[in-house]
Design an enzyme around this catalytic site. Structure first.
Site, short mmCIF file in Angstrom:
data_model
loop_
_atom_site.label_atom_id
_atom_site.label_comp_id
_atom_site.label_asym_id
_atom_site.label_seq_id
_atom_site.Cartn_x
_atom_site.Cartn_y
_atom_site.Cartn_z
N LYS A 138 -48.50 34.93 7.95
CA LYS A 138 -47.92 35.71 6.76
C LYS A 138 -46.41 35.88 7.11
O LYS A 138 -45.70 36.38 6.19
CB LYS A 138 -48.82 36.67 6.54
CG LYS A 138 -50.33 36.31 5.69
CD LYS A 138 -50.12 35.57 4.53
CE LYS A 138 -51.37 35.29 3.79
NZ LYS A 138 -51.39 34.77 2.49
N SER A 183 -60.96 32.97 8.87
CA SER A 183 -60.44 31.78 8.14
C SER A 183 -60.04 30.63 8.81
O SER A 183 -60.14 29.37 8.37
CB SER A 183 -59.36 32.24 7.20
OG SER A 183 -58.14 32.76 7.82
#
Lengths: 297, 93
Positions: free
Chosen positions: A41, A258
């Protein structure tokens, strides 16, 4: 400069969990935990904040505002702190304790949202706050902001092309905001339109894959472009957790859940190939989940 | 005795859109069984094939995780509220 260290993350070959694949099939993982904020991110957050500054939309006295299930908020928090900016983040109350502590360490103001509503509840809260007091908040909106996917078009994709010396044949990544998949896929297709690009979602709306979204029943991110995906795969939570643990024990890669989903999908895809270079991306580190006893008993 | 389940948005497609559901049950486990008997398509989202609560599914009795109480044997009282929350990530704190 801190933000100069965003990107150029290592691409490593998986050598043990790949046992049983055809000899001419390789699987590579891009380790996004090497970004200074600890996750993929950083790329989108830096592009979004830089755009807010240079476009003139961020006026003196305004606070940055967005929703996040954690990693984007941490990336914003790190970058904002280093630039003397102030951030308010809408976060589902069931975000784990590590995330909240990291956010508070960076000085982020947290607005906790209903855990039953998940990340969509946090999105609705941020939208409501931005609409109510637009002079106070600059709503960054990672789900709609084109800087999100463009960060991957301009960094993730060229890095994968460079580090595989153009040999990449398959690209596999999870869908959350969809920025990583959409931007990287557009970039890779620009180098070679034959690269097969596979999007990974949880296999059900109620799942344990932090950071990923089951789009059918979620608020669809406006940056999502279904036409870029050549195929979709549905990752089961339990199989993804098992793969996350195997990455730690067999590859020495302590990654998040994830990442387990991404590698599960990459290996399933690779198992059907005679030859190819499959690249996937590990969004963050397992250190961000150590308090969760169901992941690390 | 009658208790109330609070259903997360991700599971409401399986409860005809209901955010709360009233069920009967003497224990948390019995209440879960009543819930999945009323809405059978919920079952595979909450339990494994061998019948255990899936690892990432947290059930709170009022404000406490039943795993920290008596798990599925946790006794219920009339009017209790049970809340189902995925541990994305980590559960309420």
């Amino acid at each position: 400069m801190l933000t100069a260290r965003i990107g150029n993350t290592p691409l490593v070959r998986l050598r043990r969990v790949t046992e049983g694949l055809a000899p001419r099939v390789q699987v590579w993982a891009k380790l996004e935990s090497f970004n200074p904020g600890g996750s993929v991110k950083d790329r989108a957050a830096f592009a979004i904040i830089r755009d807010a500054e240079t476009s003139g939309r961020l006026r003196p006295g305004m606070r940055l505002l967005d929703s996040s299930s954690g990693n984007t908020g941490i990336a914003y928090g790190m970058i904002a702190a280093a630039r003397g900016l102030h951030l308010t983040l809408c976060l589902p109350a069931n975000a784990n304790v590590e995330r909240k502590k990291i956010l508070r360490a960076y000085g982020v103001e947290i607005v906790e949202t209903d855990p039953l509503e998940g990340s969509d509840g946090a999105i609705r809260q941020a939208r409501a706050m931005a609409a109510a007091t637009p002079e106070r908040y600059l709503y960054l909106d990672q789900y709609s902001n084109p800087c999100n996917w463009m960060a991957h078009l301009h960094s993730t994709a060229p890095e994968i092309w460079r580090d595989t010396q153009g040999a990449v044949t398959h690209w596999v990544a999870g869908l959350g905001t969809t920025g990583t998949f959409v931007g990287t896929t557009r970039g890779l297709k620009g180098y070679n339109p034959d690269i097969h690009c596979v999007a990974v979602q949880p296999d059900a709306p109620f799942h344990g894959l932090e950071g990923l979204k089951f789009l059918e029943t979620s608020i669809i991110p406006p940056i999502w472009d279904p036409s870029v995906a050549d195929a979709h795969m549905a990752a089961p939570t339990e199989a993804s957790i098992t793969m996350m643990r195997r990455l730690a024990r067999e590859e020495g890669l302590l990654a998040g859940v994830s990442s387990g989903a991404a590698v599960w999908a990459a290996l399933k895809l690779a198992a059907g190939l005679e030859q190819g270079v499959v690249v996937t991306l590990l969004p963050d580190s397992g250190e961000r989940y150590l308090s969760e006893s169901h992941l690390w008993p | 005795m009658s208790v109330t389940f609070r259903i997360p948005t991700a599971l409401r497609p399986y409860t005809e859109g209901l955010a709360t559901v009233q069920v009967d049950g003497e224990t948390a486990g019995a209440a879960l069984t009543s819930l999945t008997a009323a809405y059978p398509t919920l079952a595979r989202h909450l339990r494994t094939e061998t019948g255990e609560l899936r690892s990432f599914v947290n059930v709170y009795l009022n404000d406490e995780d039943i795993r920290a109480l008596g798990r599925e044997s946790t006794p219920l009282r009339q009017g209790d509220t049970l809340t189902i929350v995925p541990s994305i990530a980590g559960g309420a704190s």
